[in-house]
Design an enzyme around this catalytic site. Sequence first.
Site, short mmCIF file in Angstrom:
data_model
loop_
_atom_site.label_atom_id
_atom_site.label_comp_id
_atom_site.label_asym_id
_atom_site.label_seq_id
_atom_site.Cartn_x
_atom_site.Cartn_y
_atom_site.Cartn_z
N LYS A 100 58.74 107.83 39.23
CA LYS A 100 57.64 108.02 40.63
C LYS A 100 57.96 108.82 41.21
O LYS A 100 59.52 108.15 41.88
CB LYS A 100 56.75 106.52 40.75
CG LYS A 100 56.19 106.89 41.91
CD LYS A 100 54.69 105.95 41.94
CE LYS A 100 54.39 105.43 42.59
NZ LYS A 100 53.66 104.16 43.12
N SER A 181 48.83 103.52 42.12
CA SER A 181 49.44 104.68 42.52
C SER A 181 50.78 105.45 41.29
O SER A 181 50.51 106.17 41.44
CB SER A 181 49.76 104.67 43.96
OG SER A 181 51.12 103.62 43.73
N SER A 205 49.69 98.75 41.39
CA SER A 205 49.24 99.97 40.93
C SER A 205 51.23 101.01 39.87
O SER A 205 51.65 101.12 39.40
CB SER A 205 50.31 100.67 42.60
OG SER A 205 49.07 101.18 43.62
#
Length: 523
Positions: A100, A181, A205
């Site tokens: 990420k 996210s 997330s």
Amino acid sequence: MPQHRHALAAALALMLPLAAQARDTTEDDAYASIATLRQAYAKGELTPTGVTQLFLDRIARIDKAGPKVNAVLETNPDALTIAGKAKGKGPLAGIPILLKDNIDTGDRMQTTAGSLALAGSTAPKDSAIAAKLRKAGAIILGKANLSEWANIRSNHATSGWTGRGGLTLNPYVLDRNACGSSAGSGSAVAAGLATVAIGSETDGSIICPASMTGLVGIKPTVGLVSRTGIIPISHSQDTAGPMARSVADAAAVLGAIAGSDAADPATKDADKHATDYTKYLDSNALRGKRIGVVRQLAGIEPNADAALEKTIALLKAQGATVVDNVEIPHLKELSENELDVMLYEFKHDIAAYLATRPNQPMKTLADLIAFNNAHKEQEMPWFGQELFLMAEQKGGLDDPKYKTIVEKNKRLAGPEGIDAALAKDHLDALLAPSWGPAFVNDLVLGDHVVSGDPTVGGVSAPAAIAGYPSITLPVDFAHELPVGVVFFGAKWSEPTLIGIAYGVEQKANAFRRPKFLATLPVR
């Protein structure tokens, strides 16, 4: 006769190199497990270079062209060089992995949290987690798109959208959301753009995007995995964790990244608990387990409830005792102060992180706010930065209000919440449905998450606020969209949760390759 022997020897000489020559990669290799790839490497059937090139080609064909999933912000310009040097040592040797884009890598890739405010700058060194992955032999393939600033900028944000990268799509149905996210991490692994990925979670997330992209996601105990070099929201709740297509792959990655780090005090006890989590992949792990169903977190989305009932049946069939309608005390109180804690900590933690990035001009949250105002067309075409503004108004971590609410949250979610529920019925873990199938993207109005009773927060909230582990896995499909369940439990209970999830996975067998449908057909 001698001439025949020479001819035979020459023929054998030609055949021997062919036996050791790696074959061409196929689409199946893009969906191969870690164990399958390691086996193929050992036999000489595949090479890390060939598999890395396969993923780079798929990213170009699927992510940047074709369906345009838009899950990968950038690929590592050194990936093929690293792959060419990959050795057989290490549990992840030769395995391509995406990170990420809030996880520092001390290489030529950027780390930006998706924001143009940090674009163009690189981190001075690897995050602790990136260093561990490299030590385990992994090939860091690239950076995954996300929700900008991990979804702490606005209440009206659309998950998976960043100013730097635009909107990540769900590969199952492209007009659906991948949730946030860690949206890019989830979509990329589901789409076969990497073997595994790392996401991060403050609340939901990892668990939500894994659920909505049909993956296994592990949100570890806060303090099992170092946060050093990860762009933060909240040191009370932040953690990184694996997102994979199987429990086995997620367990292998978790074992590689877990452990203590002197630079992250929360991890001081991690070495006492970190282990090889693949040891707990036991097909008989459910026998004798006691699992409580949290109906407080169900009853809102019918497809999610159907998946829950299927899971309950699978648990019982494999010898688990299911205790229904278990209540978590204080559940409705948990969401009252969670955002406030995040805002206090974000203001402090983001400044501390930015100080580690000297080669960029942003130093404080106020600087980020000013940047967004100066670049509204690029950064705020769809939603604003009201959460940034609210955080900027907060006091320091010595504020008596902050000290009171953070202590209350931890106590009510952990010892007086999850721990109390587990103890009351002598349970090994708790079970809840996921959010249900992925919702439709809506950049104008933002996310439409079906998250259970709004007065008790989402299914991820109890474990997130307590800092306890949770794991999601797919168990069914509804209208071409994956639907999963969430198991969560006591602090450091990753081995138990992994064993339970593995047992369910062996019978549910629910991962399905996406079809990249443009939308769902109307019948």
